[in-house]
Motif scaffolding. Structure first.
Motif, short mmCIF file in Angstrom:
data_model
loop_
_atom_site.label_atom_id
_atom_site.label_comp_id
_atom_site.label_asym_id
_atom_site.label_seq_id
_atom_site.Cartn_x
_atom_site.Cartn_y
_atom_site.Cartn_z
N LYS A 57 2.91 8.83 9.18
CA LYS A 57 4.20 8.32 8.70
C LYS A 57 5.36 9.19 9.17
O LYS A 57 6.44 8.69 9.50
N LYS A 75 -9.40 13.40 12.18
CA LYS A 75 -8.51 12.26 12.02
C LYS A 75 -7.12 12.74 11.65
O LYS A 75 -6.96 13.68 10.88
N GLU A 100 -7.11 3.57 14.72
CA GLU A 100 -7.83 4.82 14.53
C GLU A 100 -9.26 4.69 15.03
O GLU A 100 -9.88 3.62 14.94
N ASP A 160 -3.86 12.99 9.69
CA ASP A 160 -3.53 12.75 8.29
C ASP A 160 -2.55 11.57 8.16
O ASP A 160 -1.60 11.46 8.94
N SER A 161 -2.79 10.69 7.19
CA SER A 161 -1.98 9.48 7.04
C SER A 161 -0.50 9.80 6.79
O SER A 161 0.39 9.10 7.26
N GLU A 162 -0.25 10.87 6.04
CA GLU A 162 1.13 11.27 5.79
C GLU A 162 1.81 11.73 7.08
O GLU A 162 3.00 11.46 7.31
#
Length: 204
Positions: free
Chosen positions: A46, A39, A70, A41-43
């Motif tokens: 951004k 997955k 996702e 990375d959420s950062e």
């Protein structure tokens, strides 16, 4: 460094054979149909949108909009369902899918002729930023935009332009059909500059 894995060999083989030296990230960028299962990375997600945010646009109108989903979510499955059958066959390898959208008119109601151009610039920014983070983007024209508009509640005045598959470079080439495996390893080509660059006036 010795490149030994099949993944390494595919990436090495896809480095652009350019006629003139260019920025390394541009040489290394290509559009895979396989990705690591990891997955994003959420950062880093951004960071991708921050790169898009700081793109140039006509009169700084910033007409781009994005919807992403996702893998494992209902929204992801809905997005897959909006893709062409061909794109569905491989895009499910991506841990993230995205719709690229532009605002059709300016705030005073006039047609923004440059909106699609600006969205393209924005996606160029995002693509280079992604390459820097070892994330691949595969831009897709094969999307039923009308279905996508309805499925994702895109309001009137905004237009779905394309879909994008995103993920870290890697993955198992065996996840692709034989034809797509061949495409993944076929030498990349581009038309020569003389066919699209003209000094002074257009030449046939």
């Amino acid at each position: 460094m010795i490149l030994t894995t099949e993944e390494d060999q595919i990436r090495l083989g896809n480095i652009a054979d350019n006629d003139y030296e260019i920025y390394a990230l541009l040489k290394q960028r290509y559009s895979p149909r396989i990705f690591k299962e990891e997955k994003i990375d959420s950062e880093q997600i951004k960071q991708l949108f921050e790169a898009a945010r700081w793109s140039a646009s006509s009169f700084n109108r910033q007409p781009w909009r994005f919807v992403y989903a996702e893998k494992g979510s209902k929204e992801y499955d809905k997005m897959v369902d909006c893709l062409s059958e061909f794109n569905q066959s491989w895009a499910v390898n991506a841990p993230m899918l995205m719709l690229a959208i532009y605002k059709e008119n300016t705030d005073d109601g006039k047609e923004n002729f440059h909106a699609l151009h600006d969205l393209g610039l924005c996606l160029g920014n995002m693509t280079v930023q992604a390459q820097y983070m070892d994330i691949a983007l595969h831009h897709m024209a094969g999307v039923d935009w009308k279905k996508a508009q309805k499925s994702f509640n895109v309001p009137k005045g905004y237009h779905v332009s394309s879909a994008i598959a995103l993920g870290y470079y890697g993955g198992d080439i065996e996840d692709l059909s034989d034809d797509l495996q061949e495409n993944e390893t076929t030498k990349r080509t581009r038309i020569p500059q003389k066919d699209f660059v003209f000094k002074g006036k257009w030449k046939d």
